[in-house]
Design a protein around this motif. Structure first.
Motif, PDB file in Angstrom:
ATOM      1  N   LEU A 137       0.802  -1.227   0.000  1.00  0.00           N
ATOM      2  CA  LEU A 137       0.000   0.000   0.000  1.00  0.00           C
ATOM      3  C   LEU A 137       0.836   1.278   0.000  1.00  0.00           C
ATOM      4  CD1 LEU A 137      -2.832  -1.026   2.477  1.00  0.00           C
ATOM      5  CD2 LEU A 137      -3.019  -0.688   0.013  1.00  0.00           C
ATOM      6  N   SER A 138       2.141   1.146  -0.078  1.00  0.00           N
ATOM      7  CA  SER A 138       3.021   2.307   0.073  1.00  0.00           C
ATOM      8  C   SER A 138       2.845   3.367  -1.017  1.00  0.00           C
ATOM      9  CB  SER A 138       4.480   1.868   0.157  1.00  0.00           C
ATOM     10  OG  SER A 138       4.887   1.297  -1.076  1.00  0.00           O
ATOM     11  N   ALA A 139       2.254   3.023  -2.146  1.00  0.00           N
ATOM     12  CA  ALA A 139       2.033   4.007  -3.199  1.00  0.00           C
ATOM     13  C   ALA A 139       0.928   4.997  -2.837  1.00  0.00           C
ATOM     14  CB  ALA A 139       1.692   3.305  -4.514  1.00  0.00           C
ATOM     15  N   LEU A 140       0.161   4.687  -1.793  1.00  0.00           N
ATOM     16  CA  LEU A 140      -0.942   5.548  -1.374  1.00  0.00           C
ATOM     17  C   LEU A 140      -0.582   6.274  -0.082  1.00  0.00           C
ATOM     18  CD1 LEU A 140      -3.942   3.082  -1.891  1.00  0.00           C
ATOM     19  CD2 LEU A 140      -3.132   4.851  -3.462  1.00  0.00           C
ATOM     20  N   SER A 141      -0.995   7.517   0.025  1.00  0.00           N
ATOM     21  CA  SER A 141      -0.790   8.272   1.258  1.00  0.00           C
ATOM     22  C   SER A 141      -1.712   7.708   2.342  1.00  0.00           C
ATOM     23  CB  SER A 141      -1.126   9.749   1.038  1.00  0.00           C
ATOM     24  OG  SER A 141      -2.537   9.914   0.884  1.00  0.00           O
ATOM     25  N   PRO A 142      -1.418   7.986   3.600  1.00  0.00           N
ATOM     26  CA  PRO A 142      -2.323   7.533   4.665  1.00  0.00           C
ATOM     27  C   PRO A 142      -3.762   8.016   4.452  1.00  0.00           C
ATOM     28  CG  PRO A 142      -0.257   8.242   5.619  1.00  0.00           C
ATOM     29  CD  PRO A 142      -0.207   8.612   4.156  1.00  0.00           C
ATOM     30  N   GLN A 143      -3.920   9.224   3.960  1.00  0.00           N
ATOM     31  CA  GLN A 143      -5.274   9.745   3.709  1.00  0.00           C
ATOM     32  C   GLN A 143      -5.949   8.977   2.580  1.00  0.00           C
ATOM     33  OE1 GLN A 143      -2.438  11.615   3.722  1.00  0.00           O
ATOM     34  NE2 GLN A 143      -2.676  12.798   5.609  1.00  0.00           N
ATOM     35  N   ASP A 144      -5.196   8.678   1.528  1.00  0.00           N
ATOM     36  CA  ASP A 144      -5.761   7.907   0.416  1.00  0.00           C
ATOM     37  C   ASP A 144      -6.110   6.485   0.848  1.00  0.00           C
ATOM     38  OD1 ASP A 144      -5.605  10.058  -1.310  1.00  0.00           O
ATOM     39  OD2 ASP A 144      -3.751   9.380  -2.274  1.00  0.00           O
ATOM     40  N   ARG A 145      -5.277   5.893   1.697  1.00  0.00           N
ATOM     41  CA  ARG A 145      -5.575   4.550   2.214  1.00  0.00           C
ATOM     42  C   ARG A 145      -6.888   4.563   2.991  1.00  0.00           C
ATOM     43  NH1 ARG A 145       0.171   2.323   4.694  1.00  0.00           N
ATOM     44  NH2 ARG A 145       1.445   3.014   2.944  1.00  0.00           N
ATOM     45  N   ALA A 146      -7.042   5.572   3.845  1.00  0.00           N
ATOM     46  CA  ALA A 146      -8.269   5.672   4.651  1.00  0.00           C
ATOM     47  C   ALA A 146      -9.482   5.887   3.751  1.00  0.00           C
ATOM     48  CB  ALA A 146      -8.142   6.794   5.675  1.00  0.00           C
ATOM     49  N   ALA A 147      -9.339   6.736   2.742  1.00  0.00           N
ATOM     50  CA  ALA A 147     -10.455   6.998   1.826  1.00  0.00           C
ATOM     51  C   ALA A 147     -10.816   5.739   1.044  1.00  0.00           C
ATOM     52  CB  ALA A 147     -10.101   8.143   0.876  1.00  0.00           C
ATOM     53  N   LEU A 148      -9.802   5.043   0.535  1.00  0.00           N
ATOM     54  CA  LEU A 148     -10.048   3.811  -0.208  1.00  0.00           C
ATOM     55  C   LEU A 148     -10.706   2.767   0.685  1.00  0.00           C
ATOM     56  CD1 LEU A 148      -9.792   2.081  -2.756  1.00  0.00           C
ATOM     57  CD2 LEU A 148      -7.452   1.523  -2.032  1.00  0.00           C
ATOM     58  N   ASP A 149     -10.217   2.632   1.905  1.00  0.00           N
ATOM     59  CA  ASP A 149     -10.798   1.678   2.840  1.00  0.00           C
ATOM     60  C   ASP A 149     -12.273   1.987   3.088  1.00  0.00           C
ATOM     61  OD1 ASP A 149     -10.552  -0.609   4.601  1.00  0.00           O
ATOM     62  OD2 ASP A 149     -10.572   0.812   6.277  1.00  0.00           O
ATOM     63  N   GLY A 150     -12.592   3.262   3.254  1.00  0.00           N
ATOM     64  CA  GLY A 150     -13.987   3.655   3.467  1.00  0.00           C
ATOM     65  C   GLY A 150     -14.867   3.334   2.274  1.00  0.00           C
ATOM     66  N   LEU A 151     -14.374   3.616   1.083  1.00  0.00           N
ATOM     67  CA  LEU A 151     -15.142   3.314  -0.124  1.00  0.00           C
ATOM     68  C   LEU A 151     -15.345   1.808  -0.300  1.00  0.00           C
ATOM     69  CD1 LEU A 151     -13.532   5.865  -2.598  1.00  0.00           C
ATOM     70  CD2 LEU A 151     -15.887   5.909  -1.723  1.00  0.00           C
ATOM     71  N   LEU A 152     -14.284   1.048  -0.062  1.00  0.00           N
ATOM     72  CA  LEU A 152     -14.405  -0.407  -0.188  1.00  0.00           C
ATOM     73  C   LEU A 152     -15.355  -0.976   0.860  1.00  0.00           C
ATOM     74  CD1 LEU A 152     -10.703  -1.322  -1.005  1.00  0.00           C
ATOM     75  CD2 LEU A 152     -12.655  -1.327  -2.574  1.00  0.00           C
ATOM     76  N   ARG A 153     -15.318  -0.448   2.083  1.00  0.00           N
ATOM     77  CA  ARG A 153     -16.240  -0.891   3.137  1.00  0.00           C
ATOM     78  C   ARG A 153     -17.685  -0.629   2.713  1.00  0.00           C
ATOM     79  NH1 ARG A 153     -14.429   2.005   6.866  1.00  0.00           N
ATOM     80  NH2 ARG A 153     -12.998   0.480   7.744  1.00  0.00           N
ATOM     81  N   GLN A 154     -17.926   0.558   2.172  1.00  0.00           N
ATOM     82  CA  GLN A 154     -19.275   0.915   1.716  1.00  0.00           C
ATOM     83  C   GLN A 154     -19.731  -0.010   0.599  1.00  0.00           C
ATOM     84  OE1 GLN A 154     -19.520   4.968   0.323  1.00  0.00           O
ATOM     85  NE2 GLN A 154     -21.495   4.648  -0.650  1.00  0.00           N
ATOM     86  N   TRP A 155     -18.847  -0.247  -0.366  1.00  0.00           N
ATOM     87  CA  TRP A 155     -19.187  -1.084  -1.510  1.00  0.00           C
ATOM     88  C   TRP A 155     -19.428  -2.519  -1.073  1.00  0.00           C
ATOM     89  CZ3 TRP A 155     -15.341  -2.023  -6.129  1.00  0.00           C
ATOM     90  CH2 TRP A 155     -16.031  -2.603  -7.195  1.00  0.00           C
ATOM     91  N   LEU A 156     -18.527  -3.053  -0.247  1.00  0.00           N
ATOM     92  CA  LEU A 156     -18.693  -4.414   0.237  1.00  0.00           C
ATOM     93  C   LEU A 156     -19.965  -4.552   1.068  1.00  0.00           C
ATOM     94  CD1 LEU A 156     -17.530  -7.272   0.414  1.00  0.00           C
ATOM     95  CD2 LEU A 156     -16.164  -6.502   2.366  1.00  0.00           C
ATOM     96  N   GLY A 157     -20.274  -3.513   1.847  1.00  0.00           N
ATOM     97  CA  GLY A 157     -21.488  -3.532   2.662  1.00  0.00           C
ATOM     98  C   GLY A 157     -22.755  -3.679   1.836  1.00  0.00           C
ATOM     99  N   ALA A 158     -22.704  -3.216   0.593  1.00  0.00           N
ATOM    100  CA  ALA A 158     -23.868  -3.353  -0.279  1.00  0.00           C
ATOM    101  C   ALA A 158     -24.098  -4.810  -0.689  1.00  0.00           C
ATOM    102  CB  ALA A 158     -23.685  -2.491  -1.531  1.00  0.00           C
ATOM    103  N   PHE A 159     -23.069  -5.645  -0.585  1.00  0.00           N
ATOM    104  CA  PHE A 159     -23.180  -7.060  -0.943  1.00  0.00           C
ATOM    105  C   PHE A 159     -23.393  -7.959   0.264  1.00  0.00           C
ATOM    106  CE2 PHE A 159     -20.870  -5.330  -4.555  1.00  0.00           C
ATOM    107  CZ  PHE A 159     -21.495  -5.953  -5.623  1.00  0.00           C
TER     108      PHE A 159
END
Length: 166
Positions: A137-159
């Protein structure tokens, strides 16, 4: 421009009527999955494990003392069939990493427990695994990691229906 962009460009030329944004998202996820899986496998292989054996050992380790679960609990946590779990457990037992014991709470059943060797191994490997994940994950900033994690959580939650852990 990445490979997926080139594929999308071809589709936009050939089929401008299609909205191909989902193809881009899913194509990138697939390519990332393949590359991340290969990177994670390097740590498993360096320690004589596979992703499957790591999964079982890590599940037992994170369960807390006494680092033992029933086969059905292991199946629920790892989401594999009973036949697949039996095969994994047989291999891990043959390697001396887990042992089957009578269930102290129900004498009719059994539990699978980490052996001291299995505990030592998974503690070492999970440390290397987490470091490897950080590298992935080093290519992503800590903020980008957190944002991506939130989006993936939301998307996965829909399934996935809200549920408690097994």
């Amino acid at each position: 421009m990445d490979h997926v962009d080139r594929v999308l460009e071809q589709w936009r030329t050939e089929r401008p009527d299609l909205e191909v944004v989902p193809m881009g998202v899913l194509g990138r996820l697939k390519r990332l999955h393949d590359r991340v899986s290969a990177q994670l496998e390097t740590v498993y292989a360096a320690n004589g494990l596979t992703a499957a054996s790591f999964d079982v050992l890590a599940t037992l380790r994170r369960s807390g003392a006494p680092y033992a679960l029933s086969p059905s609990e292991l199946i629920a946590w790892t989401m594999v069939t009973s036949g697949t779990m039996t095969n994994r457990l047989d291999r891990l037992a043959a390697a001396g990493l887990v042992e089957r014991k009578p269930n102290p709470e129900d004498g009719r059943g059994s539990v699978v427990a980490l052996t001291p060797q299995g505990f030592t191994l998974i503690d070492r490997v999970v440390t290397a695994h987490v470091a490897n994940q950080q590298k992935v994950l080093s290519a992503l900033s800590p903020q980008d990691r957190a944002a991506l994690d939130g989006l993936l959580r939301q998307w996965l939650g829909a399934f996935e229906a809200p549920q408690s852990a097994p």
